[in-house]
Design an enzyme around this catalytic site. Structure first.
Site, PDB file in Angstrom:
ATOM      1  N   TYR A 127       0.847  -1.194   0.105  1.00 47.85           N
ATOM      2  CA  TYR A 127       0.091  -0.013  -0.038  1.00 47.85           C
ATOM      3  C   TYR A 127       1.123   1.137   0.222  1.00 47.85           C
ATOM      4  CZ  TYR A 127       0.838   0.861   4.989  1.00 47.85           C
ATOM      5  OH  TYR A 127       1.487   1.177   6.234  1.00 47.85           O
TER       6      TYR A 127
ATOM      7  N   ARG B  79      -8.263 -21.200  -0.227  1.00 45.25           N
ATOM      8  CA  ARG B  79      -7.035 -20.820   0.635  1.00 45.25           C
ATOM      9  C   ARG B  79      -5.884 -21.399   0.124  1.00 45.25           C
ATOM     10  NH1 ARG B  79      -4.945 -21.657   5.574  1.00 45.25           N
ATOM     11  NH2 ARG B  79      -4.095 -19.662   6.506  1.00 45.25           N
TER      12      ARG B  79
ATOM     13  N   HIS C 190      -1.619 -21.189   0.462  1.00 44.19           N
ATOM     14  CA  HIS C 190      -0.543 -20.235   0.607  1.00 44.19           C
ATOM     15  C   HIS C 190       0.180 -20.082  -0.449  1.00 44.19           C
ATOM     16  CE1 HIS C 190      -1.297 -21.627   4.727  1.00 44.19           C
ATOM     17  NE2 HIS C 190      -0.304 -20.749   5.312  1.00 44.19           N
TER      18      HIS C 190
ATOM     19  N   LYS D  66       6.453  -2.002   1.810  1.00 45.86           N
ATOM     20  CA  LYS D  66       5.299  -1.345   2.493  1.00 45.86           C
ATOM     21  C   LYS D  66       4.149  -2.246   2.395  1.00 45.86           C
ATOM     22  CE  LYS D  66       3.150   3.332   3.237  1.00 45.86           C
ATOM     23  NZ  LYS D  66       3.393   3.371   4.621  1.00 45.86           N
TER      24      LYS D  66
ATOM     25  N   GLU E  57      12.610   2.450  13.481  1.00 49.04           N
ATOM     26  CA  GLU E  57      11.802   3.734  12.954  1.00 49.04           C
ATOM     27  C   GLU E  57      10.623   3.742  13.840  1.00 49.04           C
ATOM     28  OE1 GLU E  57      10.049   2.974   9.002  1.00 49.04           O
ATOM     29  OE2 GLU E  57      10.260   0.866   9.753  1.00 49.04           O
TER      30      GLU E  57
ATOM     31  N   LEU F 106      11.512   1.242   6.478  1.00 49.45           N
ATOM     32  CA  LEU F 106      10.778   1.569   5.306  1.00 49.45           C
ATOM     33  C   LEU F 106      11.691   2.881   4.921  1.00 49.45           C
ATOM     34  CD1 LEU F 106       8.260   1.138   3.406  1.00 49.45           C
ATOM     35  CD2 LEU F 106       7.050   3.168   4.776  1.00 49.45           C
TER      36      LEU F 106
HETATM   37  N1  PDD Z   1       2.977   5.265   7.275  1.00 50.01           N
HETATM   38  N2  PDD Z   1       7.832   3.949   8.460  1.00 50.01           N
HETATM   39  C1  PDD Z   1       6.802   3.168   8.554  1.00 50.01           C
HETATM   40  C2  PDD Z   1       6.652   1.865   9.351  1.00 50.01           C
HETATM   41  C3  PDD Z   1       5.399   3.861   7.882  1.00 50.01           C
HETATM   42  O1  PDD Z   1       4.352   3.095   8.142  1.00 50.01           O
HETATM   43  C4  PDD Z   1       5.609   5.230   7.529  1.00 50.01           C
HETATM   44  C5  PDD Z   1       4.420   5.834   6.768  1.00 50.01           C
HETATM   45  C6  PDD Z   1       6.848   5.822   7.441  1.00 50.01           C
HETATM   46  C7  PDD Z   1       6.969   6.978   6.865  1.00 50.01           C
HETATM   47  O2  PDD Z   1       6.906   6.963   5.012  1.00 50.01           O
HETATM   48  P1  PDD Z   1       6.274   8.139   4.455  1.00 50.01           P
HETATM   49  O3  PDD Z   1       7.013   9.544   4.936  1.00 50.01           O
HETATM   50  O4  PDD Z   1       6.480   7.774   3.161  1.00 50.01           O
HETATM   51  O5  PDD Z   1       4.580   8.373   4.797  1.00 50.01           O
HETATM   52  C8  PDD Z   1       7.914   5.073   7.851  1.00 50.01           C
HETATM   53  C9  PDD Z   1       2.062   5.816   6.787  1.00 50.01           C
HETATM   54  C10 PDD Z   1       1.593   7.120   6.747  1.00 50.01           C
HETATM   55  C11 PDD Z   1       0.656   4.810   7.012  1.00 50.01           C
HETATM   56  O6  PDD Z   1       1.066   3.415   7.055  1.00 50.01           O
HETATM   57  O7  PDD Z   1      -0.229   5.165   7.399  1.00 50.01           O
END
Ligand code: PDD
Length: 292
Positions: free
Chosen positions: A36, A104, A106, A151, A183, A207
């Site tokens: 996403y 279903r 895997h 992501k 993070e 990320l």
């Molecule tokens: N999350 N690290 C993680 C684990 C994140 O989920 C996000 C962003 C970031 C920052 O990435 P960016 O600056 O590109 O938004 C870092 C979004 C906002 C969410 O999951 O809603």
């Protein structure tokens, strides 16, 4: 603000949210086999669109899925959705799952069509008390997997960490592993010490953040020295400033970590410089044409 009935886009169609349905056999639903993006919208214009699409491409690639739509088609759908929902400042949520199988299983069936879902929501402007006082964060062990550079919608450890933080009246959980900063549960983390801005290097454990990348670029333009290097838990606890960067909120100052003040306990000068530069940048960009 939002239209009263939110309109979403699901695999080729604009429709009211209440009419949007997916199969219970969708692999996104069963296995979190999906990736996403969250794209901010300022003055009705998607912000850092190319950067978000590049990261989507990277995530899809990492899980062996092709990019399902051309850049112009993503841009058209996003533009129309933002218009239909009358979003001025807000965000677009964009989700691509591997699709629905008939059982279903895997193992991946390569013949599935992806399920693509987009929705928008409005965002309230930043609370002025945050600008004056900053936010609290809680440190927690990072319990996620070894590919957090993807992501993925597989966010169970993130949401559990965020909820633990919320129960402690903290806005974010800052994740640590083996004495090092990773993070936030939904944000990138920056640190300032002696007028130097620090960011942890990109490894598969975190990320690549679009907002962090912009902040480091703006820091360069402001002649702030930037160091990309591992940040120890000790350094973090003794930082002059800590900042959270995320698409939904820009850059926020952390003034309390685990109940202890960070620096002087109020938003610091580096955050103020970066926030002003970010605000000026987004206002400038918001009034230019949305070209892909
Ligand atoms: N999350 N690290 C993680 C684990 C994140 O989920 C996000 C962003 C970031 C920052 O990435 P960016 O600056 O590109 O938004 C870092 C979004 C906002 C969410 O999951 O809603």
């Amino acid at each position: 603000m939002n239209a009263t009935v939110p309109i979403v886009w699901l695999s080729g169609r604009f429709l009211p949210l209440a009419d949007a349905a997916i199969s219970p056999l969708d692999r996104g639903f069963l296995f979190a086999d999906a990736v996403y993006e969250v794209i901010p919208v300022y003055a009705g214009r998607p912000f850092l669109f190319k950067e978000h699409l590049a990261r989507l491409d990277r995530s899809l690639n990492a899980i062996g899925m092709p990019m399902p739509m051309a850049t112009n088609d993503w841009a058209d759908v996003i533009r129309t959705l933002v218009d239909k929902n009358k979003i001025s400042d807000g965000m677009v949520y964009l989700h691509v799952s591997r699709g629905a199988d008939v059982i279903r299983n895997h193992a991946i069936n390569e013949r599935l069509s992806p399920t693509i879902f987009l929705m928008t929501s409005a965002l309230a402007p930043m609370d002025p008390t945050i600008q004056q006082q900053g936010v609290a964060a809680l440190t927690l062990p990072d319990q996620r997997w070894a590919r957090c550079d993807i992501k993925s919608t597989s966010l169970l450890p993130n949401i559990l960490a965020k909820s633990t933080a919320a129960r402690a009246q903290a806005l974010e959980a800052i994740l640590l592993d083996n004495g090092l900063l990773r993070e936030g549960s939904s944000s990138s983390v920056l640190m300032a010490k002696d007028n130097v801005l620090w960011a942890p290097p990109y490894t598969p454990e975190i990320l690549p953040g679009t907002t962090r990348d912009l902040m480091l670029r703006l820091a360069g333009e402001l002649n702030i020295t930037v160091t990309i290097a591992p940040i120890t838990e000790h350094a973090l606890r003794h930082a002059d400033e800590i900042m959270l960067c995320f698409a939904t909120r820009g850059v926020l100052p952390v003034t309390q970590l685990d109940g202890q003040p960070i620096g002087s306990g109020v938003p610091g000068p580096l955050w103020q410089h970066l926030y002003s530069a970010f605000d000026a940048y987004r206002q400038r960009i918001a009034h230019t044409a949305f070209n892909t």
